[in-house]
Design an enzyme around this catalytic site. Structure first.
Site, mmCIF file in Angstrom:
data_model
loop_
_atom_site.group_PDB
_atom_site.id
_atom_site.type_symbol
_atom_site.label_atom_id
_atom_site.label_comp_id
_atom_site.label_asym_id
_atom_site.label_seq_id
_atom_site.Cartn_x
_atom_site.Cartn_y
_atom_site.Cartn_z
ATOM 1 N N HIS A 103 -39.096 26.580 13.400
ATOM 2 C CA HIS A 103 -38.857 28.019 13.556
ATOM 3 C C HIS A 103 -39.497 28.778 12.416
ATOM 4 O O HIS A 103 -39.537 28.324 11.288
ATOM 5 C CB HIS A 103 -37.359 28.341 13.634
ATOM 6 C CG HIS A 103 -36.554 27.733 12.536
ATOM 7 N ND1 HIS A 103 -36.186 26.407 12.535
ATOM 8 C CD2 HIS A 103 -36.057 28.264 11.401
ATOM 9 C CE1 HIS A 103 -35.498 26.146 11.442
ATOM 10 N NE2 HIS A 103 -35.409 27.243 10.732
ATOM 11 N N HIS A 105 -39.234 32.162 10.221
ATOM 12 C CA HIS A 105 -38.337 33.257 9.834
ATOM 13 C C HIS A 105 -39.157 34.539 9.666
ATOM 14 O O HIS A 105 -40.178 34.521 8.984
ATOM 15 C CB HIS A 105 -37.686 32.980 8.474
ATOM 16 C CG HIS A 105 -36.701 31.860 8.454
ATOM 17 N ND1 HIS A 105 -35.346 32.069 8.481
ATOM 18 C CD2 HIS A 105 -36.859 30.521 8.392
ATOM 19 C CE1 HIS A 105 -34.715 30.903 8.422
ATOM 20 N NE2 HIS A 105 -35.616 29.942 8.366
HETATM 21 P P1 AMP Z 1 -33.678 26.524 8.087
HETATM 22 O O1 AMP Z 1 -33.786 25.267 8.903
HETATM 23 O O2 AMP Z 1 -33.510 26.221 6.632
HETATM 24 O O3 AMP Z 1 -34.783 27.490 8.316
HETATM 25 O O4 AMP Z 1 -32.314 27.230 8.466
HETATM 26 C C1 AMP Z 1 -31.905 27.477 9.780
HETATM 27 C C2 AMP Z 1 -31.645 28.949 9.956
HETATM 28 O O5 AMP Z 1 -31.031 29.106 11.206
HETATM 29 C C3 AMP Z 1 -30.714 29.559 8.907
HETATM 30 O O6 AMP Z 1 -31.308 30.742 8.416
HETATM 31 C C4 AMP Z 1 -29.428 29.839 9.682
HETATM 32 O O7 AMP Z 1 -28.784 30.994 9.242
HETATM 33 C C5 AMP Z 1 -29.919 29.979 11.105
HETATM 34 N N1 AMP Z 1 -28.987 29.582 12.152
HETATM 35 C C6 AMP Z 1 -28.159 28.521 12.172
HETATM 36 N N2 AMP Z 1 -27.482 28.450 13.327
HETATM 37 C C7 AMP Z 1 -27.912 29.496 14.082
HETATM 38 C C8 AMP Z 1 -27.596 29.985 15.389
HETATM 39 N N3 AMP Z 1 -26.682 29.372 16.158
HETATM 40 N N4 AMP Z 1 -28.234 31.100 15.831
HETATM 41 C C9 AMP Z 1 -29.144 31.730 15.061
HETATM 42 N N5 AMP Z 1 -29.477 31.321 13.820
HETATM 43 C C10 AMP Z 1 -28.871 30.234 13.327
#
Ligand code: AMP
Length: 143
Positions: A103, A105
């Site tokens: 993903h 950001h």
């Molecule tokens: P990262 O893998 O470090 O980029 O982190 C995962 C990101 O997904 C973090 O910023 C979380 O706040 C976000 N996140 C986790 N669960 C969900 C969800 N159910 N819906 C949307 N965002 C999420």
């Protein structure tokens, strides 16, 4: 390379098993608000193909993700008028990755506002719904 684990939370969202604050979707990509936003409008853009990280991403998905990122970022710019826009993407636990489906950001930055913590505090659901609406509206306006 570890095998992709399709029980991760983003895979469940893409299968429709868990709700999300979806702002955009096309054949190859899906964009939703981060539920623990580091700033107002913080959005994630995912490929629909099962890639754990940058190294697994097929060329068509890589292309589609960056194009969707640009499209959604423009809508966020129109909706929130941030002073800047940060793109971030983590590969591996050591780099800060916590969800093992690729993903991007999109993190709007506002002058004199430090970022809130990564993956720290859940935002209020009504606020998230309002923010998702603003982005969807801006996407409609620019479509
Ligand atoms: P990262 O893998 O470090 O980029 O982190 C995962 C990101 O997904 C973090 O910023 C979380 O706040 C976000 N996140 C986790 N669960 C969900 C969800 N159910 N819906 C949307 N965002 C999420």
């Amino acid at each position: 390379m570890m095998a992709y684990d399709d029980t991760n939370i983003f895979a469940k969202i893409l299968r429709g098993e868990i709700p999300a604050y979806r702002v955009y979707e096309d054949d190859r990509t899906f964009a939703m608000l981060d539920i623990m936003p580091q700033s107002d409008g913080h959005t994630l853009v995912l490929p629909k193909s099962p890639a754990e990280n940058l190294f697994d991403l097929d060329p068509d998905s890589a292309t589609a993700v960056i194009l969707s990122t640009q499209r959604v970022a423009r809508a966020i710019q129109a909706a929130f008028s941030p002073d800047g826009m940060l793109l971030q993407q983590f590969n591996g636990t050591a780099a800060g990755q916590t969800v093992f489906h690729f993903h991007m950001h999109i993190v709007p930055r506002y002058e004199n506002q430090p970022l809130r913590g990564h993956s720290r505090n859940m935002a209020d659901s009504e606020l998230l719904e309002r923010h998702a609406d603003k982005i969807r509206q801006a996407l409609n306006d620019t479509a």
